[in-house]
Write a protein that holds these residues in place. Structure first.
Motif, PDB file in Angstrom:
ATOM      1  N   PHE A  13       3.885  16.458  -4.162  1.00  0.00           N
ATOM      2  CA  PHE A  13       4.489  17.381  -5.118  1.00  0.00           C
ATOM      3  C   PHE A  13       5.436  18.306  -4.361  1.00  0.00           C
ATOM      4  O   PHE A  13       5.079  18.839  -3.311  1.00  0.00           O
ATOM      5  N   THR A  14       6.640  18.489  -4.895  1.00  0.00           N
ATOM      6  CA  THR A  14       7.601  19.367  -4.230  1.00  0.00           C
ATOM      7  C   THR A  14       7.155  20.825  -4.316  1.00  0.00           C
ATOM      8  O   THR A  14       7.400  21.594  -3.398  1.00  0.00           O
ATOM      9  N   ASP A  15       6.501  21.195  -5.407  1.00  0.00           N
ATOM     10  CA  ASP A  15       6.005  22.564  -5.578  1.00  0.00           C
ATOM     11  C   ASP A  15       4.744  22.490  -6.440  1.00  0.00           C
ATOM     12  O   ASP A  15       4.827  22.282  -7.653  1.00  0.00           O
ATOM     13  N   LYS A  16       3.591  22.669  -5.808  1.00  0.00           N
ATOM     14  CA  LYS A  16       2.316  22.544  -6.530  1.00  0.00           C
ATOM     15  C   LYS A  16       2.194  23.563  -7.667  1.00  0.00           C
ATOM     16  O   LYS A  16       1.481  23.342  -8.636  1.00  0.00           O
ATOM     17  N   ALA A  17       2.898  24.673  -7.567  1.00  0.00           N
ATOM     18  CA  ALA A  17       2.841  25.693  -8.618  1.00  0.00           C
ATOM     19  C   ALA A  17       3.475  25.219  -9.921  1.00  0.00           C
ATOM     20  O   ALA A  17       3.221  25.794 -10.980  1.00  0.00           O
ATOM     21  N   THR A  18       4.283  24.152  -9.861  1.00  0.00           N
ATOM     22  CA  THR A  18       4.959  23.677 -11.072  1.00  0.00           C
ATOM     23  C   THR A  18       4.244  22.482 -11.719  1.00  0.00           C
ATOM     24  O   THR A  18       4.771  21.913 -12.673  1.00  0.00           O
ATOM     25  N   ILE A  19       3.078  22.117 -11.218  1.00  0.00           N
ATOM     26  CA  ILE A  19       2.344  20.999 -11.815  1.00  0.00           C
ATOM     27  C   ILE A  19       1.967  21.360 -13.250  1.00  0.00           C
ATOM     28  O   ILE A  19       1.405  22.421 -13.515  1.00  0.00           O
ATOM     29  N   SER A  20       2.300  20.457 -14.180  1.00  0.00           N
ATOM     30  CA  SER A  20       2.017  20.677 -15.594  1.00  0.00           C
ATOM     31  C   SER A  20       0.965  19.678 -16.067  1.00  0.00           C
ATOM     32  O   SER A  20       1.057  18.485 -15.785  1.00  0.00           O
ATOM     33  N   PHE A  21       0.004  20.185 -16.812  1.00  0.00           N
ATOM     34  CA  PHE A  21      -1.057  19.348 -17.365  1.00  0.00           C
ATOM     35  C   PHE A  21      -0.897  19.173 -18.874  1.00  0.00           C
ATOM     36  O   PHE A  21      -1.710  18.531 -19.522  1.00  0.00           O
TER      37      PHE A  21
ATOM     38  N   GLN B  26       0.842  -1.189   0.000  1.00  0.00           N
ATOM     39  CA  GLN B  26       0.000   0.000   0.000  1.00  0.00           C
ATOM     40  C   GLN B  26       0.881   1.244   0.000  1.00  0.00           C
ATOM     41  O   GLN B  26       1.852   1.318   0.742  1.00  0.00           O
ATOM     42  N   SER B  27       0.535   2.199  -0.854  1.00  0.00           N
ATOM     43  CA  SER B  27       1.274   3.452  -0.970  1.00  0.00           C
ATOM     44  C   SER B  27       0.298   4.619  -1.031  1.00  0.00           C
ATOM     45  O   SER B  27      -0.882   4.440  -1.331  1.00  0.00           O
ATOM     46  N   ILE B  28       0.828   5.808  -0.770  1.00  0.00           N
ATOM     47  CA  ILE B  28       0.036   7.031  -0.864  1.00  0.00           C
ATOM     48  C   ILE B  28       0.841   8.047  -1.660  1.00  0.00           C
ATOM     49  O   ILE B  28       2.031   8.230  -1.419  1.00  0.00           O
ATOM     50  N   ARG B  29       0.156   8.692  -2.602  1.00  0.00           N
ATOM     51  CA  ARG B  29       0.796   9.779  -3.345  1.00  0.00           C
ATOM     52  C   ARG B  29      -0.240  10.825  -3.704  1.00  0.00           C
ATOM     53  O   ARG B  29      -1.435  10.535  -3.820  1.00  0.00           O
ATOM     54  N   GLU B  30       0.230  12.043  -3.855  1.00  0.00           N
ATOM     55  CA  GLU B  30      -0.647  13.110  -4.301  1.00  0.00           C
ATOM     56  C   GLU B  30      -0.899  12.968  -5.794  1.00  0.00           C
ATOM     57  O   GLU B  30      -0.009  12.564  -6.542  1.00  0.00           O
ATOM     58  N   VAL B  31      -2.104  13.310  -6.205  1.00  0.00           N
ATOM     59  CA  VAL B  31      -2.449  13.357  -7.610  1.00  0.00           C
ATOM     60  C   VAL B  31      -3.130  14.698  -7.880  1.00  0.00           C
ATOM     61  O   VAL B  31      -3.707  15.314  -6.985  1.00  0.00           O
ATOM     62  N   ALA B  32      -3.024  15.141  -9.120  1.00  0.00           N
ATOM     63  CA  ALA B  32      -3.677  16.382  -9.535  1.00  0.00           C
ATOM     64  C   ALA B  32      -4.340  16.161 -10.882  1.00  0.00           C
ATOM     65  O   ALA B  32      -3.762  15.521 -11.769  1.00  0.00           O
ATOM     66  N   PHE B  33      -5.554  16.658 -11.023  1.00  0.00           N
ATOM     67  CA  PHE B  33      -6.293  16.572 -12.274  1.00  0.00           C
ATOM     68  C   PHE B  33      -6.928  17.925 -12.558  1.00  0.00           C
ATOM     69  O   PHE B  33      -7.454  18.575 -11.656  1.00  0.00           O
ATOM     70  N   LEU B  34      -6.880  18.315 -13.819  1.00  0.00           N
ATOM     71  CA  LEU B  34      -7.487  19.557 -14.264  1.00  0.00           C
ATOM     72  C   LEU B  34      -8.737  19.225 -15.068  1.00  0.00           C
ATOM     73  O   LEU B  34      -8.676  18.452 -16.029  1.00  0.00           O
TER      74      LEU B  34
ATOM     75  N   TYR C 189       1.506  16.510 -13.728  1.00  0.00           N
ATOM     76  CA  TYR C 189       2.765  15.917 -13.275  1.00  0.00           C
ATOM     77  C   TYR C 189       3.717  17.015 -12.806  1.00  0.00           C
ATOM     78  O   TYR C 189       3.698  18.133 -13.338  1.00  0.00           O
ATOM     79  N   SER C 190       4.533  16.659 -11.846  1.00  0.00           N
ATOM     80  CA  SER C 190       5.582  17.535 -11.358  1.00  0.00           C
ATOM     81  C   SER C 190       6.522  16.687 -10.524  1.00  0.00           C
ATOM     82  O   SER C 190       6.243  15.508 -10.240  1.00  0.00           O
ATOM     83  N   ASP C 191       7.638  17.269 -10.126  1.00  0.00           N
ATOM     84  CA  ASP C 191       8.571  16.547  -9.260  1.00  0.00           C
ATOM     85  C   ASP C 191       7.895  16.220  -7.938  1.00  0.00           C
ATOM     86  O   ASP C 191       7.085  17.002  -7.424  1.00  0.00           O
ATOM     87  N   MET C 192       8.262  15.053  -7.406  1.00  0.00           N
ATOM     88  CA  MET C 192       7.682  14.600  -6.139  1.00  0.00           C
ATOM     89  C   MET C 192       8.795  14.217  -5.182  1.00  0.00           C
ATOM     90  O   MET C 192       9.902  13.913  -5.603  1.00  0.00           O
ATOM     91  N   GLU C 193       8.434  14.211  -3.895  1.00  0.00           N
ATOM     92  CA  GLU C 193       9.369  13.787  -2.869  1.00  0.00           C
ATOM     93  C   GLU C 193       8.628  12.971  -1.820  1.00  0.00           C
ATOM     94  O   GLU C 193       7.423  13.116  -1.654  1.00  0.00           O
ATOM     95  N   ASP C 194       9.361  12.135  -1.138  1.00  0.00           N
ATOM     96  CA  ASP C 194       8.796  11.301  -0.079  1.00  0.00           C
ATOM     97  C   ASP C 194       8.779  12.102   1.218  1.00  0.00           C
ATOM     98  O   ASP C 194       9.816  12.565   1.677  1.00  0.00           O
ATOM     99  N   GLN C 195       7.592  12.274   1.782  1.00  0.00           N
ATOM    100  CA  GLN C 195       7.447  12.921   3.079  1.00  0.00           C
ATOM    101  C   GLN C 195       6.715  11.961   4.012  1.00  0.00           C
ATOM    102  O   GLN C 195       5.513  11.778   3.904  1.00  0.00           O
ATOM    103  N   ASN C 196       7.493  11.310   4.863  1.00  0.00           N
ATOM    104  CA  ASN C 196       6.923  10.373   5.839  1.00  0.00           C
ATOM    105  C   ASN C 196       6.110   9.263   5.185  1.00  0.00           C
ATOM    106  O   ASN C 196       5.008   8.941   5.620  1.00  0.00           O
ATOM    107  N   GLY C 197       6.625   8.702   4.093  1.00  0.00           N
ATOM    108  CA  GLY C 197       5.976   7.578   3.441  1.00  0.00           C
ATOM    109  C   GLY C 197       4.896   7.954   2.449  1.00  0.00           C
ATOM    110  O   GLY C 197       4.210   7.091   1.917  1.00  0.00           O
ATOM    111  N   LYS C 198       4.730   9.231   2.186  1.00  0.00           N
ATOM    112  CA  LYS C 198       3.734   9.708   1.234  1.00  0.00           C
ATOM    113  C   LYS C 198       4.458  10.562   0.194  1.00  0.00           C
ATOM    114  O   LYS C 198       5.208  11.468   0.544  1.00  0.00           O
ATOM    115  N   PHE C 199       4.232  10.257  -1.093  1.00  0.00           N
ATOM    116  CA  PHE C 199       4.847  11.049  -2.151  1.00  0.00           C
ATOM    117  C   PHE C 199       3.982  12.267  -2.431  1.00  0.00           C
ATOM    118  O   PHE C 199       2.793  12.139  -2.725  1.00  0.00           O
TER     119      PHE C 199
END
Length: 148
Positions: free
Chosen positions: A128-136, A98-106, A116-126
């Protein structure tokens, strides 16, 4: 006569007030009612499907990625719409883990485009490092379809 006019005015004011309250309650209950819509992408070898339930700006549902020659992942998400952008936490199973990650949809008309954008692991959850850089621009495009 003045008493009757005052009494009539109070009855009319009360009646109009009750009608407006009833109208406001029925309008708010209509907007608070959850709505479910399904989206999917089907190609020759890949399938992505989403069942999205919204109530106001809150969203939840099921999401499945089934890519050719890759492990299928399937799970649920909860999140919030910010305008036309859904940001959610996707909890899924893949390869028995089982995993957890952020997702974004427009939301674009009858489609949802994954961001999509760069992601990082924060306490077992992936996340987005900077939500402003999410590209659709190159995201998977899910088209509205029937729920099965």
């Amino acid at each position: 006569m003045t008493r009757y006019a005052t009494l009539l005015f109070l009855v009319l004011a009360f009646t109009i007030g009750c009608q407006q309250t009833d109208k406001q309650q029925s309008e708010s209950s209509a907007t608070d009612k959850p709505a479910t819509v399904c989206y999917q992408l089907v190609t020759a070898q890949d399938t992505v499907s989403m069942q999205l339930t919204t109530k106001g700006s809150d969203a939840e549902g099921a999401l499945t990625y089934n890519f050719y020659e890759k492990d299928r992942n399937q799970g649920t998400f909860t999140g919030t719409f910010h305008g036309d952008t859904l940001l959610a936490n996707y909890t899924f199973q893949s390869e028995g883990t089982q995993s957890i990650r952020e997702v974004a949809f427009l939301r674009q008309g009858d489609e949802l485009v994954e961001g999509y954008s760069d992601m990082e692991d924060q306490n077992g959850k992936f996340v987005f490092t900077d939500k402003a850089t999410i590209s659709f621009a190159e995201g998977i495009r899910l088209k509205k379809g029937s729920c099965r």
